[in-house]
Scaffold this active site. Sequence first.
Site, PDB file in Angstrom:
ATOM      1  N   GLU A  95       0.814  -1.225   0.000  1.00 58.28           N
ATOM      2  CA  GLU A  95       0.000   0.000   0.000  1.00 58.28           C
ATOM      3  C   GLU A  95       0.843   1.268   0.000  1.00 58.28           C
ATOM      4  OE1 GLU A  95      -2.867  -0.143   3.168  1.00 58.28           O
ATOM      5  OE2 GLU A  95      -3.881  -1.894   2.323  1.00 58.28           O
TER       6      GLU A  95
ATOM      7  N   GLU B 244      -4.877  -8.707   0.411  1.00 51.57           N
ATOM      8  CA  GLU B 244      -5.499  -8.452   1.717  1.00 51.57           C
ATOM      9  C   GLU B 244      -6.974  -8.183   1.502  1.00 51.57           C
ATOM     10  OE1 GLU B 244      -3.968  -5.404   4.389  1.00 51.57           O
ATOM     11  OE2 GLU B 244      -1.906  -5.876   3.819  1.00 51.57           O
TER      12      GLU B 244
HETATM   13  C1  BG6 Z   1      -4.064  -2.531   5.492  1.00 46.81           C
HETATM   14  C2  BG6 Z   1      -2.647  -2.689   5.928  1.00 46.81           C
HETATM   15  O1  BG6 Z   1      -4.258  -1.204   5.154  1.00 46.81           O
HETATM   16  O2  BG6 Z   1      -5.075  -2.758   6.391  1.00 46.81           O
HETATM   17  C3  BG6 Z   1      -2.457  -3.452   7.230  1.00 46.81           C
HETATM   18  O3  BG6 Z   1      -1.839  -3.241   4.938  1.00 46.81           O
HETATM   19  C4  BG6 Z   1      -3.558  -3.082   8.197  1.00 46.81           C
HETATM   20  O4  BG6 Z   1      -1.182  -3.159   7.710  1.00 46.81           O
HETATM   21  C5  BG6 Z   1      -4.885  -3.487   7.588  1.00 46.81           C
HETATM   22  O5  BG6 Z   1      -3.370  -3.625   9.467  1.00 46.81           O
HETATM   23  C6  BG6 Z   1      -6.097  -3.226   8.459  1.00 46.81           C
HETATM   24  O6  BG6 Z   1      -6.208  -1.883   8.775  1.00 46.81           O
HETATM   25  P1  BG6 Z   1      -6.168  -1.360  10.254  1.00 46.81           P
HETATM   26  O7  BG6 Z   1      -5.886   0.086  10.154  1.00 46.81           O
HETATM   27  O8  BG6 Z   1      -7.488  -1.668  10.841  1.00 46.81           O
HETATM   28  O9  BG6 Z   1      -5.048  -2.106  10.906  1.00 46.81           O
END
Ligand code: BG6
Length: 468
Positions: free
Chosen positions: A168, A365
């Site tokens: 990202e 993801e």
């Molecule tokens: C993504 C990232 O944006 O979302 C992760 O690559 C992150 O590192 C995941 O943990 C979930 O978002 P958040 O802010 O709830 O941890």
Amino acid sequence: MSQKVTFPEDFWWGAAMSGPQMEGTFEKPHENVMDYWYKTSKEEFFNGVGPTVATDFFHHYKEDIKMMKSIGMNSFRTSIQWSRLIKDLETGEPDENAVKFYQDVIDECKKNDIILVLNLHHFDLPIELFQKYGGWESKHVVDLYAKFAKTAFELFGDQVHYWTTFNEPMVIPEAGYLCGFHYPKYVNKGKEAMQVIYNLNLASAKAIALCHEICDAKIGNILNLTPAYPATDSKEDQETSKIVDAFYNRSFLEPAVHGVFPQEMIDIMKENDVLWDQNEEELEIIKNNTIDFLGVNYYHPKRVKTRTTPLDYDYWSPEQYYEEYDMPGKRVNPYRGWEIYPKAIYDIAKNVQENYNNIPWFISENGMGVEGEERYINEEGKIEDDYRIDFYEEHLQLLAKAMEEGSNCFGYHAWTGIDCWSWNNAYKNRYGFIALDLETQKRTVKKSGEWLKKVTEEHGYIAKDSYQ
Ligand code: BG6
């Protein structure tokens, strides 16, 4: 009527994690920006919890990799921390302890027959490079990143077959320079944010060149794609959504796949005197070193409308072209505040198929963070996270549809394997297939972990409903 949603037998099933969110800071030769942010502002982190111990993957990696295998994962992404692997940030000389640790992780994945994807940057710039050089605004930092990448490829490039340059990258300028969510928490640095976008693309291209030179491996980039949907069908809103798409998605997607930047973005930057510093030689590097595969992190869409409310500041920012559109009736994950819109996964898949050479890609993801999951523990001590299973099934169904129509997707990685530290949200929202008890570090498979195992054995699942 129940319908089976099927995936190819060699499909990647797994999860993503990251070094800074998992390992803990044990034995690291340097601090990264997140370590430093926590050290200097603990109160900004949920319940004051930082990255120091995190999921303690540093000490638990053997059982963790085994456990991930036991729930059906055939592949897994984590990241090498620059602030751990590299002892001398200027020369790229590695730290011996770190080499041993990462070698052990690689060996453990091999032993468990897990495909390992190694990512090189997950929001974790060594803080010294920010303090000395201004971080990603600096081209010297781009070169230091290339040295770090070179060291990683030389050490492990013959054993790891899939690499990614960034996770990202857009979050770095967006959260760090425009919205103030991540360290250095600037909100008024539009021009600098543009330079960061350019430098990250250049760094990615330089690492790709080195990877292709040094190893017989494939290398990609992991982008958070947030499709920009216009609030209405009006010409203005349609145009607005294109601009938003250019700045927030195509600013990385176009150079990654096509080796060039979106023209409308360049035109806007020129008009506003915020064009980054670039030269022909660098643009050639970007042009000639595109990705072998794409990773897509998808969580939520971006709904936008043409700006009508004047901004209350006078510096340049891409925000001046749009406003967030709060669509009535949208589904929201209340713990994270993000809209749930599975159809976007289909739209992304079709976009990649139609406009990006149908490049091999995977969902790197996708997931749902939920607060207070202890509420769902049953008598056997297992978290019954049916909401997460539903979330995955809905998204997978739309992904399968796009694949049937020819989209070249080869895998699905959830966020995340084992509950891990989420930056300043710390352990507020849990995402894992495997629960982590923060007090005891005990790991327990959730119902979604069992679900994953079944899906991987059956190469699919029977859909409860037909989602559109
Ligand atoms: C993504 C990232 O944006 O979302 C992760 O690559 C992150 O590192 C995941 O943990 C979930 O978002 P958040 O802010 O709830 O941890």
